[in-house]
Design a protein around this motif. Structure first.
Motif, short mmCIF file in Angstrom:
data_model
loop_
_atom_site.label_atom_id
_atom_site.label_comp_id
_atom_site.label_asym_id
_atom_site.label_seq_id
_atom_site.Cartn_x
_atom_site.Cartn_y
_atom_site.Cartn_z
N UNK A 95 0.84 -1.20 0.00
CA UNK A 95 0.00 0.00 0.00
C UNK A 95 0.87 1.26 0.00
N UNK A 96 1.96 1.24 0.76
CA UNK A 96 2.86 2.40 0.78
C UNK A 96 3.50 2.61 -0.59
N UNK A 97 3.88 1.53 -1.25
CA UNK A 97 4.47 1.64 -2.59
C UNK A 97 3.43 2.18 -3.58
N UNK A 98 2.19 1.74 -3.45
CA UNK A 98 1.13 2.23 -4.34
C UNK A 98 0.86 3.71 -4.09
N UNK A 99 0.82 4.13 -2.83
CA UNK A 99 0.58 5.55 -2.52
C UNK A 99 1.72 6.41 -3.06
N UNK A 100 2.96 5.95 -2.89
CA UNK A 100 4.11 6.68 -3.42
C UNK A 100 4.01 6.80 -4.95
N UNK A 101 3.64 5.73 -5.61
CA UNK A 101 3.51 5.75 -7.07
C UNK A 101 2.43 6.72 -7.51
N UNK A 102 1.29 6.71 -6.83
CA UNK A 102 0.20 7.62 -7.18
C UNK A 102 0.64 9.08 -6.99
N UNK A 103 1.32 9.37 -5.89
CA UNK A 103 1.78 10.73 -5.65
C UNK A 103 2.76 11.17 -6.73
N UNK A 104 3.68 10.30 -7.11
CA UNK A 104 4.65 10.66 -8.15
C UNK A 104 3.97 10.87 -9.51
N UNK A 105 2.99 10.04 -9.84
CA UNK A 105 2.27 10.20 -11.11
C UNK A 105 1.48 11.51 -11.10
#
Length: 133
Positions: A95-105
């Motif tokens: 979930x943390x990796x997904x949140x980081x990816x969404x923020x970067x996108x």
């Protein structure tokens, strides 16, 4: 030298009986959850298609906004029902990796749109190009 084979076998049996396989705590999907995810995906695909093809809403901007919201909801449905992303699997790191990816996108897309808008506003010629020889 002593061996822990009986203790390890007991631990594996206990994990198997509690629904924990040898997969690191990742979530399982049941037939019911897959069917719910499939049904939601079909509805979240059919509704925007129907809105666009029939022109049920006269304002195209409202239609586009509804389609974008339903697309975001469908992304969440896919992540929960098919990718089994939750805060419990792998101690929350997926979930943390997904949140980081969404923020970067979001940062990359917002910055790109901002730069393109300002280039369009500040670099377009002020005169009519159709009058050029």
């Amino acid at each position: 030298m002593t061996t822990n084979a009986p203790a390890k076998a007991h631990t594996l049996e206990a994990n198997a009986s509690h629904g924990h396989g040898d997969h690191g705590g990742a979530a399982h999907g049941s037939l019911q959850s897959y069917l719910i995810g499939f049904g939601l995906s079909v509805v979240l695909t059919a509704v925007p298609f129907w809105l666009v093809m029939t022109g049920a809403i006269a304002d195209k901007q409202v239609t586009a906004l509804i389609v974008l919201v339903l697309a975001a909801v469908q992304i969440v449905v896919h992540m929960v029902y098919f990718l089994h992303m939750n805060t419990r699997s792998e101690n929350g790191w997926t979930m943390m990796a997904m949140i980081f990816t969404v923020v970067m996108v979001v940062i990359a897309l917002t910055g790109s749109l901002w730069v393109m808008h300002h280039l369009n506003v500040n670099m377009m010629p002020l005169h009519d190009m159709s009058q050029m020889p």
